[in-house]
Design a protein around this motif. Structure first.
Motif, PDB file in Angstrom:
ATOM      1  N   ASN A  98     -11.165  -0.528  -1.426  1.00 40.94           N
ATOM      2  CA  ASN A  98     -10.945   0.481  -2.472  1.00 40.94           C
ATOM      3  C   ASN A  98     -11.174  -0.114  -3.863  1.00 40.94           C
ATOM      4  O   ASN A  98     -11.694   0.557  -4.771  1.00 40.94           O
ATOM      5  CB  ASN A  98      -9.528   1.045  -2.367  1.00 40.94           C
ATOM      6  CG  ASN A  98      -9.379   2.008  -1.200  1.00 40.94           C
ATOM      7  OD1 ASN A  98     -10.354   2.589  -0.736  1.00 40.94           O
ATOM      8  ND2 ASN A  98      -8.164   2.191  -0.732  1.00 40.94           N
TER       9      ASN A  98
ATOM     10  N   LEU B 255     -17.519   5.574   3.525  1.00 44.94           N
ATOM     11  CA  LEU B 255     -16.226   6.182   3.838  1.00 44.94           C
ATOM     12  C   LEU B 255     -16.414   7.472   4.624  1.00 44.94           C
ATOM     13  O   LEU B 255     -17.295   8.277   4.320  1.00 44.94           O
ATOM     14  CB  LEU B 255     -15.448   6.480   2.549  1.00 44.94           C
ATOM     15  CG  LEU B 255     -15.146   5.309   1.623  1.00 44.94           C
ATOM     16  CD1 LEU B 255     -14.220   5.761   0.520  1.00 44.94           C
ATOM     17  CD2 LEU B 255     -14.553   4.146   2.388  1.00 44.94           C
TER      18      LEU B 255
ATOM     19  N   ARG C 227     -13.860   1.388  -6.486  1.00 42.33           N
ATOM     20  CA  ARG C 227     -13.508   1.822  -7.845  1.00 42.33           C
ATOM     21  C   ARG C 227     -14.358   1.111  -8.888  1.00 42.33           C
ATOM     22  O   ARG C 227     -14.859   1.734  -9.841  1.00 42.33           O
ATOM     23  CB  ARG C 227     -12.021   1.558  -8.100  1.00 42.33           C
ATOM     24  CG  ARG C 227     -11.077   2.491  -7.373  1.00 42.33           C
ATOM     25  CD  ARG C 227      -9.656   2.370  -7.918  1.00 42.33           C
ATOM     26  NE  ARG C 227      -9.098   1.034  -7.688  1.00 42.33           N
ATOM     27  CZ  ARG C 227      -8.379   0.703  -6.635  1.00 42.33           C
ATOM     28  NH1 ARG C 227      -8.120   1.611  -5.698  1.00 42.33           N
ATOM     29  NH2 ARG C 227      -7.877  -0.516  -6.518  1.00 42.33           N
TER      30      ARG C 227
ATOM     31  N   HIS D  60       0.801  -1.222   0.000  1.00 45.51           N
ATOM     32  CA  HIS D  60       0.000   0.000   0.000  1.00 45.51           C
ATOM     33  C   HIS D  60       0.834   1.273   0.000  1.00 45.51           C
ATOM     34  O   HIS D  60       0.288   2.363  -0.001  1.00 45.51           O
ATOM     35  CB  HIS D  60      -0.904   0.017   1.236  1.00 45.51           C
ATOM     36  CG  HIS D  60      -0.152  -0.041   2.525  1.00 45.51           C
ATOM     37  ND1 HIS D  60       0.210  -1.240   3.109  1.00 45.51           N
ATOM     38  CD2 HIS D  60       0.320   0.928   3.329  1.00 45.51           C
ATOM     39  CE1 HIS D  60       0.866  -0.986   4.235  1.00 45.51           C
ATOM     40  NE2 HIS D  60       0.944   0.308   4.385  1.00 45.51           N
TER      41      HIS D  60
ATOM     42  N   HIS E 247      -8.222   5.936   2.957  1.00 44.29           N
ATOM     43  CA  HIS E 247      -6.795   6.092   3.229  1.00 44.29           C
ATOM     44  C   HIS E 247      -6.290   4.881   4.003  1.00 44.29           C
ATOM     45  O   HIS E 247      -7.004   4.302   4.824  1.00 44.29           O
ATOM     46  CB  HIS E 247      -6.538   7.359   4.051  1.00 44.29           C
ATOM     47  CG  HIS E 247      -6.843   8.626   3.308  1.00 44.29           C
ATOM     48  ND1 HIS E 247      -6.168   8.987   2.162  1.00 44.29           N
ATOM     49  CD2 HIS E 247      -7.748   9.605   3.540  1.00 44.29           C
ATOM     50  CE1 HIS E 247      -6.648  10.144   1.722  1.00 44.29           C
ATOM     51  NE2 HIS E 247      -7.611  10.530   2.528  1.00 44.29           N
TER      52      HIS E 247
ATOM     53  N   GLU F 289     -11.404   7.253  -2.192  1.00 45.87           N
ATOM     54  CA  GLU F 289     -10.944   5.977  -1.679  1.00 45.87           C
ATOM     55  C   GLU F 289     -10.573   6.098  -0.203  1.00 45.87           C
ATOM     56  O   GLU F 289     -10.337   7.199   0.305  1.00 45.87           O
ATOM     57  CB  GLU F 289      -9.743   5.477  -2.483  1.00 45.87           C
ATOM     58  CG  GLU F 289     -10.079   5.185  -3.935  1.00 45.87           C
ATOM     59  CD  GLU F 289      -8.900   4.593  -4.683  1.00 45.87           C
ATOM     60  OE1 GLU F 289      -7.881   4.268  -4.038  1.00 45.87           O
ATOM     61  OE2 GLU F 289      -8.997   4.449  -5.920  1.00 45.87           O
TER      62      GLU F 289
ATOM     63  N   GLU G  36      -7.242  -2.063   0.829  1.00 44.12           N
ATOM     64  CA  GLU G  36      -7.069  -2.082  -0.625  1.00 44.12           C
ATOM     65  C   GLU G  36      -8.221  -2.817  -1.311  1.00 44.12           C
ATOM     66  O   GLU G  36      -8.682  -2.405  -2.380  1.00 44.12           O
ATOM     67  CB  GLU G  36      -5.734  -2.747  -0.974  1.00 44.12           C
ATOM     68  CG  GLU G  36      -5.472  -2.895  -2.469  1.00 44.12           C
ATOM     69  CD  GLU G  36      -5.527  -1.571  -3.209  1.00 44.12           C
ATOM     70  OE1 GLU G  36      -5.959  -1.565  -4.388  1.00 44.12           O
ATOM     71  OE2 GLU G  36      -5.154  -0.529  -2.624  1.00 44.12           O
TER      72      GLU G  36
END
Length: 249
Positions: free
Chosen positions: A163, A248, A167, A89, A132, A130, A160
């Motif tokens: 995220n 989020l 996406r 990451h 953090h 996204e 990840e």
């Protein structure tokens, strides 16, 4: 090393001279020769002392070089360990070319025409927020009963994955219906059905999104990691209509 060779050569010359004098000892040795022999022996003693000093100095230097070699080897092993264990990451270095383009874009921002301004608006609409990554300090602040056996790397692997799901979800939402296949159209409709007045302007995923777009299992361990992410204020839950939305912060 050159000093040692010079002393050694000089030492050999003096020995040869003394041997020559001793070979002549069978004959009567004049006092002058005896005196000369004494001077040669004294000089030879001085040379031996200098030789010993040089050897001692070389021993000290050799020991220092060995210690330096050991330190360098330890540093190399440490660097190799860091290289082999770089967290996935960690942000990658920005390309100089990209930085130059960004600077050029900033310099020409005041010259944007109406048509270009419309493109900027479209870019903003396609923006996807996204989560953090968790810092090492944040990880250490999580209570041990909550962390269990979940490592720092495993926690950020889940970040990840979330995220990745975000996406993929919002990429489908940003496309026109006619550009999607049947499966993607069904997904887009499901995404829209899950939205509510509380989720307006928010980015969220549900468990079905995690299963759809990642290889992660939605099990008890996953729920525990979600608690850790809530503790670190990375997300919150919005419930309603029988759906749990992971939003989020």
């Amino acid at each position: 090393m050159g000093d040692l060779e010079e002393i050694s050569q000089h030492f050999q010359n003096k020995l040869s001279s003394i041997h020559l004098m001793l070979d002549l000892s069978a004959t009567d040795f004049p006092k002058q020769k005896i005196k000369k022999l004494g001077e040669e022996i004294l000089e030879l003693q001085i040379i031996l002392e200098e030789f010993e000093k040089c050897v001692d100095h070389q021993k000290v230097q050799l020991q220092q070089l060995k210690e330096l070699e050991k330190l360098i080897q330890n540093d190399l092993e440490g660097v190799q360990h860091m290289k082999d264990n770089i967290p996935a990451h960690i942000p990658k270095k920005t390309s100089p070319v990209k930085e130059n383009k960004d600077a050029a874009n900033q310099n020409t921002a005041t010259d944007v025409q109406p048509a270009q301004a419309e493109n900027v608006k479209k870019t903003k609409r396609g923006f996807v927020r996204e989560m953090h990554y968790i810092t090492s300090q944040e990880y250490e602040s999580i209570p041990q009963y909550m962390k269990g056996r979940v490592s720092y790397e495993q926690l950020n692997t889940v970040v990840e994955s979330i995220n990745t799901a975000i996406r993929a979800k919002y990429k489908i939402l940003s496309q026109p219906m006619k550009a999607l296949n049947i499966h993607a159209r069904n997904l887009q409709q499901r995404f829209k059905n899950q939205e509510s007045k509380d989720t307006k302007g928010q980015f969220f995923v549900v468990e079905d999104d995690i299963l759809e777009f990642t290889q992660m299992k939605v099990d008890k361990r996953f729920q525990g990691i979600l608690n850790m992410l809530r503790h670190c204020q990375r997300l919150r839950e919005i419930r309603g209509g029988g759906v749990v939305r992971y939003t989020l912060n």
